[in-house]
Design an enzyme around this catalytic site. Sequence first.
Site, mmCIF file in Angstrom:
data_model
loop_
_atom_site.group_PDB
_atom_site.id
_atom_site.type_symbol
_atom_site.label_atom_id
_atom_site.label_comp_id
_atom_site.label_asym_id
_atom_site.label_seq_id
_atom_site.Cartn_x
_atom_site.Cartn_y
_atom_site.Cartn_z
ATOM 1 C CB SER A 1 -5.499 2.099 -47.534
ATOM 2 O OG SER A 1 -5.401 1.694 -46.190
ATOM 3 C CG ASN A 2 -1.493 -0.886 -45.489
ATOM 4 O OD1 ASN A 2 -2.023 -1.611 -44.650
ATOM 5 N ND2 ASN A 2 -0.942 0.278 -45.175
ATOM 6 N NE ARG A 3 -3.601 -8.368 -48.635
ATOM 7 C CZ ARG A 3 -2.748 -9.380 -48.804
ATOM 8 N NH1 ARG A 3 -1.843 -9.323 -49.749
ATOM 9 N NH2 ARG A 3 -2.792 -10.430 -48.006
ATOM 10 C CB SER A 4 -2.630 -3.401 -42.092
ATOM 11 O OG SER A 4 -2.813 -3.516 -40.698
ATOM 12 C CB ALA B 1 0.376 -1.485 -42.122
#
Length: 232
Positions: free
Chosen positions: A35-38, A102
């Site tokens: 995943s990502n930091r959004s 994102a």
Amino acid sequence: MRGISARAPGKFDRVRFLITAGPTREPIDPVRYLSNRSSGKMGYAIAEAALEAGHEVVLISGPVDVTRPRGAAVIAVSTSDEMFAAVGQHSLRCDILVMCAAVADYKPAKVSKSKIKKRGENISLELIPTRDILASLPKDRQYLVVGFAAETENVEANAQKKLRDKNCDIVVANDVSRADFGMESDENEVTILFRDGEIKKISRALKTIVARELVKIFVNVCEKGLTKKNGR
Ligand code: CTP
């Protein structure tokens, strides 16, 4: 944007927004994902601002920890494939699509059915590209398309390329390399690029304030698109 057929000219007091927000999660095995930091804060702020201005909002949200905007229809998704399907379904009846999510660019080639056990050696994960939701939208669509560009360098040039390559009407660019605003923060500073080459900036402010400005801009461009089509 080729105009909005289902809407009478001049009636922009209640625009139908479709907004995506937050990250996607791409499963590796039953307990792990990429995943990502959004944080989802910008997309949720746009949803709140659109509701506040009296518009209709469908919010397609990845997993986030943000309060659900009252009055929005929220569709919870997890993977990029789920988000792709939800956008395909709900864009059929929207006036403005805001792709703030994102979306992961890659996902594991294989999802293991059982938990991958630890072994005392290096392992490799094969990743394959996800489908690009923005780039897959039909060319003859009837709604305004707003893309976001998360950049760490050459912000304007990279955003300009995304506007062209993904056939967007507007791209909202932000510098995600900054620790003081942008990703995960309550504040943002954005550059807005339009299809006709115009560029606007919104200087650093709370995401709620930036969101109100963005909603005004999107509705305005949407209205002009219709006006142009009707030759008024
Ligand atoms: N996007 C999308 N589908 C994807 C990836 C991104 O629709 N699979 C959308 C995002 O929601 C955003 C825009 O494309 O509106 C740009 O996303 P961004 O992450 O900035 O760029 P990428 O296209 O992923 O390119 P790069 O990561 O190389 O900058």
